[in-house]
Motif scaffolding. Structure first.
Motif, mmCIF file in Angstrom:
data_model
loop_
_atom_site.group_PDB
_atom_site.id
_atom_site.type_symbol
_atom_site.label_atom_id
_atom_site.label_comp_id
_atom_site.label_asym_id
_atom_site.label_seq_id
_atom_site.Cartn_x
_atom_site.Cartn_y
_atom_site.Cartn_z
ATOM 1 N N UNK A 32 5.564 -7.899 17.180
ATOM 2 C CA UNK A 32 6.853 -7.322 16.813
ATOM 3 C C UNK A 32 6.852 -6.729 15.409
ATOM 4 N N UNK A 33 5.685 -6.807 14.717
ATOM 5 C CA UNK A 33 5.539 -6.155 13.430
ATOM 6 C C UNK A 33 4.054 -5.924 13.159
ATOM 7 N N UNK A 34 3.764 -5.299 12.030
ATOM 8 C CA UNK A 34 2.390 -4.964 11.669
ATOM 9 C C UNK A 34 2.072 -5.643 10.342
ATOM 10 N N UNK A 35 1.007 -6.433 10.309
ATOM 11 C CA UNK A 35 0.578 -7.116 9.088
ATOM 12 C C UNK A 35 -0.669 -6.425 8.538
ATOM 13 N N UNK A 36 -0.607 -6.038 7.273
ATOM 14 C CA UNK A 36 -1.724 -5.372 6.604
ATOM 15 C C UNK A 36 -2.167 -6.243 5.433
ATOM 16 N N UNK A 37 -3.486 -6.450 5.304
ATOM 17 C CA UNK A 37 -4.027 -7.284 4.233
ATOM 18 C C UNK A 37 -4.969 -6.474 3.350
ATOM 19 N N UNK A 38 -4.883 -6.716 2.038
ATOM 20 C CA UNK A 38 -5.742 -6.022 1.083
ATOM 21 C C UNK A 38 -5.868 -6.889 -0.168
ATOM 22 N N UNK A 39 -6.843 -6.587 -1.004
ATOM 23 C CA UNK A 39 -6.928 -7.236 -2.303
ATOM 24 C C UNK A 39 -5.838 -6.665 -3.212
ATOM 25 N N UNK A 40 -5.600 -7.310 -4.334
ATOM 26 C CA UNK A 40 -4.472 -6.930 -5.178
ATOM 27 C C UNK A 40 -4.513 -5.463 -5.599
ATOM 28 N N UNK A 41 -5.665 -4.997 -6.087
ATOM 29 C CA UNK A 41 -5.762 -3.621 -6.554
ATOM 30 C C UNK A 41 -5.480 -2.612 -5.456
ATOM 31 N N UNK A 42 -6.037 -2.837 -4.279
ATOM 32 C CA UNK A 42 -5.799 -1.928 -3.152
ATOM 33 C C UNK A 42 -4.358 -2.018 -2.666
#
Length: 207
Positions: free
Chosen positions: A46-56
């Motif tokens: 029901x949603x989209x989760x995006x993960x990245x490091x702090x800078x990105x």
């Protein structure tokens, strides 16, 4: 497009990819990642989760600002710590999670994307865009730490199809855990098929 992913959600993922800088490293996680890797879910995402490091994550927030619903801010609870921001794209909710850490009584896990999970992240094609997904081992540990048993069972079933394929990423994920031996013991209880010799020696030496 996967049969359970709505057309609007696929379009939203395409938009995210099309509006990203080629140097930024981010991966789709959560139920969308599991769905695109063939894991059986009780309900569609029901949603989209995006993960990245702090800078990105900070760079992506600037690139996606036209769709943002808030400013990026650090959020910490008893279980989680991350830099969070949210977006609305084609009526789909998107959460961008930067420098994610999750912990419970037996383990703390620090997620690293650009220098870690990225090299193990399976690719997927959504529409005209190529994206990367969180590895199943990461999703297994994450859902174990937060007590989502139904997700753990479904992910473990997918991993059992070819457990040896996941041993290298397991070794990496364990290196991001404190203590790693506790994480290994708990994963082994769910997936005894996954054995890493270095950890087996430590486990049995403490018996």
């Amino acid at each position: 497009m996967h049969q359970q992913m709505t057309e609007t959600m696929a379009h939203a993922i395409e938009w995210l990819a099309s509006q990203s800088h080629e140097s930024s490293k981010w991966i789709i996680g959560g139920s969308c990642s599991l769905l695109l890797q063939g894991v059986e879910l009780l309900a569609p995402p029901n949603d989209i989760d995006v993960f990245a490091d702090q800078g990105d994550a900070e760079l992506l927030h600037q690139l996606w600002r036209s769709k943002s619903t808030d400013d990026a801010a650090w959020n910490e609870t008893e279980m989680y710590r991350s830099l969070l921001s949210h977006y609305e794209i084609y009526r789909c909710s998107v959460e961008l999670v930067g420098q994610f850490n999750v912990r419970n009584e037996w383990c703390s896990y620090q997620m690293e994307v650009s220098t870690g999970l990225w090299q193990y992240a399976p690719p997927a094609i959504v529409g005209a865009q190529s994206i990367r997904l969180t590895p199943l081992i990461h999703e297994l540990l994450f859902n174990m730490l937060r007590g989502r048993i139904e997700r753990v069972d479904a992910i473990a079933a997918a991993i059992r199809c070819n457990p040896q394929q996941h041993e290298e990423v397991l070794s990496y994920v364990l290196s991001r855990c404190q203590p790693s031996s506790s994480a290994y013991i708990n994963i082994q209880r769910v997936l005894p098929e996954l054995c890493l010799e270095a950890y087996e020696v430590n486990v049995h030496s403490n018996d």
